[in-house]
Design a protein around this motif. Structure first.
Motif, PDB file in Angstrom:
ATOM      1  N   TYR A  92       0.833  -1.199   0.000  1.00 24.83           N
ATOM      2  CA  TYR A  92       0.000   0.000   0.000  1.00 24.83           C
ATOM      3  C   TYR A  92       0.870   1.253   0.000  1.00 24.83           C
ATOM      4  CZ  TYR A  92      -3.709  -3.232   1.232  1.00 24.83           C
ATOM      5  OH  TYR A  92      -4.609  -4.253   1.215  1.00 24.83           O
TER       6      TYR A  92
ATOM      7  N   ILE B 212      -3.458   3.258   7.389  1.00 25.68           N
ATOM      8  CA  ILE B 212      -3.911   4.140   8.457  1.00 25.68           C
ATOM      9  C   ILE B 212      -4.380   3.279   9.617  1.00 25.68           C
ATOM     10  CG2 ILE B 212      -5.607   5.886   9.109  1.00 25.68           C
ATOM     11  CD1 ILE B 212      -5.418   6.935   6.248  1.00 25.68           C
TER      12      ILE B 212
ATOM     13  N   ALA C  47      -7.697   9.103   4.838  1.00 26.31           N
ATOM     14  CA  ALA C  47      -7.726   8.044   3.817  1.00 26.31           C
ATOM     15  C   ALA C  47      -8.411   8.532   2.557  1.00 26.31           C
ATOM     16  CB  ALA C  47      -8.449   6.821   4.372  1.00 26.31           C
ATOM     17  N   SER C  48      -9.519   9.210   2.757  1.00 28.67           N
ATOM     18  CA  SER C  48     -10.293   9.669   1.612  1.00 28.67           C
ATOM     19  C   SER C  48      -9.481  10.653   0.754  1.00 28.67           C
ATOM     20  CB  SER C  48     -11.579  10.292   2.143  1.00 28.67           C
ATOM     21  OG  SER C  48     -12.216  11.001   1.139  1.00 28.67           O
TER      22      SER C  48
ATOM     23  N   SER D  85      -6.680   8.727  -1.078  1.00 25.36           N
ATOM     24  CA  SER D  85      -7.140   7.860  -2.155  1.00 25.36           C
ATOM     25  C   SER D  85      -7.643   8.660  -3.347  1.00 25.36           C
ATOM     26  CB  SER D  85      -8.223   6.913  -1.645  1.00 25.36           C
ATOM     27  OG  SER D  85      -9.299   7.670  -1.150  1.00 25.36           O
TER      28      SER D  85
ATOM     29  N   VAL E   7      -4.734   2.908  -0.276  1.00 24.68           N
ATOM     30  CA  VAL E   7      -4.805   3.102   1.173  1.00 24.68           C
ATOM     31  C   VAL E   7      -5.535   1.942   1.855  1.00 24.68           C
ATOM     32  CG1 VAL E   7      -5.530   4.658   3.020  1.00 24.68           C
ATOM     33  CG2 VAL E   7      -4.907   5.595   0.799  1.00 24.68           C
TER      34      VAL E   7
ATOM     35  N   ILE F  17      -7.124   0.944   5.713  1.00 23.25           N
ATOM     36  CA  ILE F  17      -7.384   1.353   7.092  1.00 23.25           C
ATOM     37  C   ILE F  17      -7.460   0.099   7.948  1.00 23.25           C
ATOM     38  CG2 ILE F  17      -9.065   2.387   8.660  1.00 23.25           C
ATOM     39  CD1 ILE F  17      -9.912   4.250   6.427  1.00 23.25           C
TER      40      ILE F  17
ATOM     41  N   CYS G  99     -14.753   6.871   1.256  1.00 25.69           N
ATOM     42  CA  CYS G  99     -13.559   6.026   1.176  1.00 25.69           C
ATOM     43  C   CYS G  99     -13.779   4.872   0.214  1.00 25.69           C
ATOM     44  CB  CYS G  99     -13.215   5.480   2.560  1.00 25.69           C
ATOM     45  SG  CYS G  99     -12.458   6.701   3.614  1.00 25.69           S
TER      46      CYS G  99
ATOM     47  N   VAL H 261     -10.644   2.853  -1.005  1.00 26.10           N
ATOM     48  CA  VAL H 261      -9.891   2.628   0.228  1.00 26.10           C
ATOM     49  C   VAL H 261     -10.305   1.263   0.771  1.00 26.10           C
ATOM     50  CG1 VAL H 261      -9.562   3.386   2.609  1.00 26.10           C
ATOM     51  CG2 VAL H 261      -9.791   5.079   0.786  1.00 26.10           C
TER      52      VAL H 261
END
Lengths: 399, 504
Positions: free
Chosen positions: B6, B10, B21-22, B25, B31, B33, B242, B247
């Motif tokens: 990746y 996160i 993250a949003s 990405s 990304v 999570i 996300c 994501v």
């Protein structure tokens, strides 16, 4: 003897009854809260004993810390810049340690008994530093300064003296090795270490054995030119050996008031003790790596061979008698080598790339007047004195 | 090394992590999570939070806009005598309300509000951006610091002096100088110390209020909202964002530590042993956990360890939820009042006396309460109460003292509501220790660390770690422990994303 601490401002070492008896000059100083002699008789005689016989120094006030626990080995490796991951049991290593900015806090020696037990020795007190550093390691740290009596025996006849005292087979102990002996019914740890650059040993034992050990050792060495030895004579021998002294040749990072006075290992000639090949992190690694990769080192500590015979105490060093490029941190006339030597902290590139046309401005005191001397200096290796016998195994023996 | 790599992992799917993250990405970064709990959202849920500020435009724009519904909430300071003070954030109406008690207080309130709001605006400008990093001697960082100084100086000499006077001041002195109504004093003091480890007479409690105002639209009692559907609706909107930009979200994935190679973070190891690799790792958990658990004390310099140990992050707020079988009656309150933010904090002294035992990790018998009447999906009412000061690791152990404490809280409420006891169906109580345990936030502090002058701006969380970077290359922080801190605004997540994008 009154041992109640309420009646004495300073602590006495377990050798005090013997050192005070040997003191002919009543010259004492304070070291980590202990009172110990600066000189016993005359500086010259003591220095001569260290170079030609056996000198005995009371090392008890030195900071001694025991590090025990499952993570003792990895903790010590993390604490210092040197790679100790391969360190063997019953050996000693010379070390320095730094703060987060990669500035040197102090130097010292670390003794490895086993991977779960170490002893760290250094001139100053560092219990808090060790304790705070130990977060995340399964170790226990104890200040054992008061519970271990320590003596340093240095000089060409030191091995013979200790052999007479009862340390059998001592001549086969290699430099930076240590061994436990049972002598006259008590335990003594002997390491082949020292601060004089010559053959020499350090002894570590329980304080209750201190007085009898002192007596037996002086008895054992009486025909081998044995003599008690104070701080001033040590200062001479350590300059000849090129060893650095914290707060003399550089300011300890924890003591320096001005951040610009702090020194990295590269600035005090200790770069050889910084090992980036160590897999794990060590304190100051990030900053030291940055310094190394970006060549941001500003100063250097060099040896100077100075013209003439007048010691350059505290002299300012000049390039071509014009530009101030540094200062002498320690200087002496070396009786053994008949050379006028000094350690000096210089601004790079002087001392590293530029070694020519360097002068010391010496103010030589002459009965409440002074004479100013411009002395030409040669940049040399800091280790002025290093006799072959220093590292010889088996060590030289004398009848 | 695993084939799948990746750009960023996160750690922690709270709102800051999701926002970060949003943003990443959207710039085509891959990304992942890792969320330790079964669901994302962290503390942004009804279990912990009652009232929120609105998400700042700069944050919602950075993730392509958020469509959230906020219900503005008024505040009512309850008085035993029934002479409650109701404030809604509209200065004209609030002036009229206070005039009924004291014309002097009403006029002073406007002046006080004007001054505070100007200061909070000045600080607010500084809060939106990443803070200068004081330990790397860069010119742009000094320039930023200079700009803050300049902004404050631009207020004019008089205001500048006033600002300098107030920055370390305790809120009690300032309120007593201005107002005669103890209830009004108690209410403003309550908002100054809410969520912190300070009493109204503790130095620095005033800057806490400025900070609160800065995230609540520079207003004392405006800018306080309840989100439609609770803060969960923000979380689901963020998860939606996300997912749209691919994501990956892994729940029940409790990260044990960072994988460190050549003094750089190269991935994470989960508690189940799984190893995942990434170019960067971004921690949304609190600073202490980030440094001591993820990064590992063995990879830290002693001075850094000392700073993290000094970092103050002991929570002081507990949450009591009372499920009710019918709507309770509060003395002299109508339905609108019950729908407001109800505060029981009758005076500065009341708060201070309540604060005193908490210094010794003990409980007070008369806690300060902020209450919120809600209805669950079936329409049954429940009362959500923030209880201050409920110490982390309370003396005697929470399990032994909890019940008495809950009873004392209910006893306090019954002073204002005669029938509350008969309405209670069930009780749920969450202590700071529970927050630590359930949300993996060491200390169980709302904001992952005290919001005080020594832990703000370039000092947040600790000197040398500001600007969302940790002491380990490749490991970043995006949580409330970083500048500008907690309060459900997502600026930390947004700023962190910007820094990470700059390095990726």
């Amino acid at each position: 003897m009154n041992t109640d601490l309420r009646f004495s401002a300073l602590k006495r070492t377990p050798f005090h009854s013997r050192t005070s008896l040997a003191s002919r000059t009543n010259k004492w100083y304070t070291w980590n809260g202990f009172t110990v002699p600066t000189e016993y008789s005359t500086l010259e005689l003591e220095y001569t004993a260290a170079r030609n016989g056996t000198s005995v120094m009371d090392l008890t006030p030195m900071g001694k810390y025991e590090i025990t626990g499952d993570d003792a080995h990895s903790f010590v490796d993390y604490l210092v810049t040197r790679d100790l991951s391969e360190m063997k049991d019953n050996t000693v290593a010379y070390i320095i340690w730094c703060n987060e900015d990669g500035k040197v806090i102090d130097d010292g020696t670390v003794f490895k008994y086993s991977s779960k037990k170490f002893m760290l020795c250094c001139a100053v007190k560092i219990y808090n530093w060790l304790n705070d550093s130990a977060e995340g390691f399964n170790v226990n740290i104890a200040d054992v300064t008061d519970t271990i009596a320590a003596l340093s025996l240095q000089g060409p006849t030191s091995c013979s003296t200790l052999k007479n005292y009862g340390a059998n087979d001592l001549e086969n102990l290699a430099p930076f090795e240590m061994k436990e002996f049972s002598i006259n019914g008590y335990q003594v740890l002997i390491s082949r270490t020292g601060f004089t650059g010559d053959l020499g040993y350090e002894l570590w034992t329980d304080p209750q054995n201190a007085e009898t050990a002192w007596d037996s050792i002086f008895e054992a060495g009486k025909h081998l030119k044995i003599r008690p030895f104070g701080m001033h004579a040590l200062e001479m021998t350590r300059i000849e050996a090129g060893f650095i002294q914290t707060n003399t040749d550089f300011m300890a990072a924890e003591d320096a008031l001005r951040p610009i006075r702090m020194r990295s290992p590269y600035e005090i000639g200790m770069g050889w003790l910084v090992h980036f090949k160590k897999k794990k992190y060590f304190i100051g690694k990030k900053a030291l790596k940055y310094e190394k990769e970006n060549s941001t080192t500003e100063r250097c500590l060099v040896g100077l061979d100075i013209d003439g015979d007048k010691p350059a105490h505290g002299s300012v060093i000049y390039n071509a008698k014009k530009q101030d490029i540094g200062i002498v941190t320690a200087a002496m006339w070396s009786p053994t080598m008949k050379r006028n030597i000094a350690l000096a902290s210089l601004k790079r590139p002087y001392g590293i790339k530029i070694k020519e046309n360097i002068f010391a401005e010496i103010y030589h005191p002459e009965e409440i007047e002074y004479r100013k001397i411009w002395a030409k200096c040669k940049v040399v290796k800091r280790q002025f004195y290093s006799p072959e016998r220093r590292n010889k195994v088996p060590a030289d023996l004398y009848e | 090394m695993s084939e799948k790599q990746y750009d960023a992992i996160i750690i922690g799917g709270g709102h800051n992590g999701l926002i970060c993250a949003s943003i990443l990405s959207k710039k085509n970064k891959k990304v992942l999570i890792c969320e330790a709990r079964e669901t994302c959202g962290g503390m942004a849920n009804q279990e912990i939070i009652n009232y929120v500020p609105s998400i700042p435009n700069s944050v919602s724009q950075s993730i392509g806009g958020l469509n959230l519904k906020y219900n503005s909430k008024g505040t009512i300071a309850l008085s035993e005598s029934g002479k409650h003070i109701r404030l809604i954030g509209n200065l004209h109406l609030d002036h009229a309300t206070i005039s009924k008690f004291s014309t002097q207080d009403a006029d002073r309130y406007l002046q006080f509000h004007d001054k505070m709001s100007q200061f909070s605006k000045t600080l607010g400008k500084f809060m939106m951006d990443s803070p200068p990093r004081i330990m790397n001697n860069s010119l742009s960082d000094y320039a930023k610091l200079l700009k803050l100084g300049l902004n404050v100086r631009m207020l004019g000499k008089k205001k500048f002096n006033e600002f300098a006077r107030m920055i370390g001041l305790n809120i009690a002195d300032e309120l007593e100088d201005n107002f005669e109504s103890t209830l009004l004093q108690g209410l403003i003091a309550h908002d100054s110390v809410l969520g912190s480890n300070l009493g109204p007479r503790s130095p620095g409690s005033l800057i806490n209020l400025l900070y609160r105002m800065a995230i609540h639209g520079n207003s004392l009692f405006g800018g306080i909202y309840e989100m439609d559907g609770g803060s969960e609706s923000l979380i689901s909107a963020l998860i939606e964002k996300c997912k749209k930009s691919n994501v990956e979200i892994k729940t029940s994935a409790f990260v044990k530590n960072c994988i460190v190679e050549d003094d750089k973070a190269i991935g994470v190891e989960l508690h189940n042993g799984e190893k995942i690799f990434a170019k960067t790792v971004i921690s949304n958990t609190d600073p202490r956990s980030t440094y001591f658990s993820l990064l590992g004390a063995q990879n830290l310099d002693t001075d850094v360890k000392r700073r993290i140990k000094h970092h103050r992050s002991k929570g002081r707020v507990a949450k009591l939820t009372l499920k009710l079988n019918k709507m309770p009656e509060f003395n002299d309150c109508d339905e609108i009042d019950l729908n407001s933010r109800m505060v029981i904090s009758p005076s500065i002294d009341y708060i201070e006396e309540n604060f005193n035992p908490s210094k010794f990790d003990k409980l007070s018998s008369e806690p300060v309460l902020e209450m919120c009447m809600k209805k669950d999906e079936a329409g049954a009412p429940f009362l959500d109460i923030q209880v201050q000061y409920a110490p982390y690791k309370a003396h005697g152990g929470w399990e032994n003292i909890k019940n008495d404490y809950i009873n004392s809280i209910i006893k306090i409420i019954s002073k204002y509501s005669s029938n509350i006891e008969s309405c209670i169906d069930s009780k749920a109580f969450i202590t700071p220790d529970d927050i630590e345990q359930d949300y993996h936030i060491s200390g169980g502090h709302w904001h992952h660390g005290e919001i005080q002058i020594d832990q703000l701006f370039m000092l947040r969380p600790i000197p040398g770690a500001a600007q969302y970077k940790t002491h380990l290359d490749g490991l970043y922080m995006c949580g409330a422990g970083t500048h500008p801190g907690g309060g459900m605004h997502g600026i930390s997540g947004k700023n962190a994303a910007k820094v990470v994008l700059g390095d990726l």
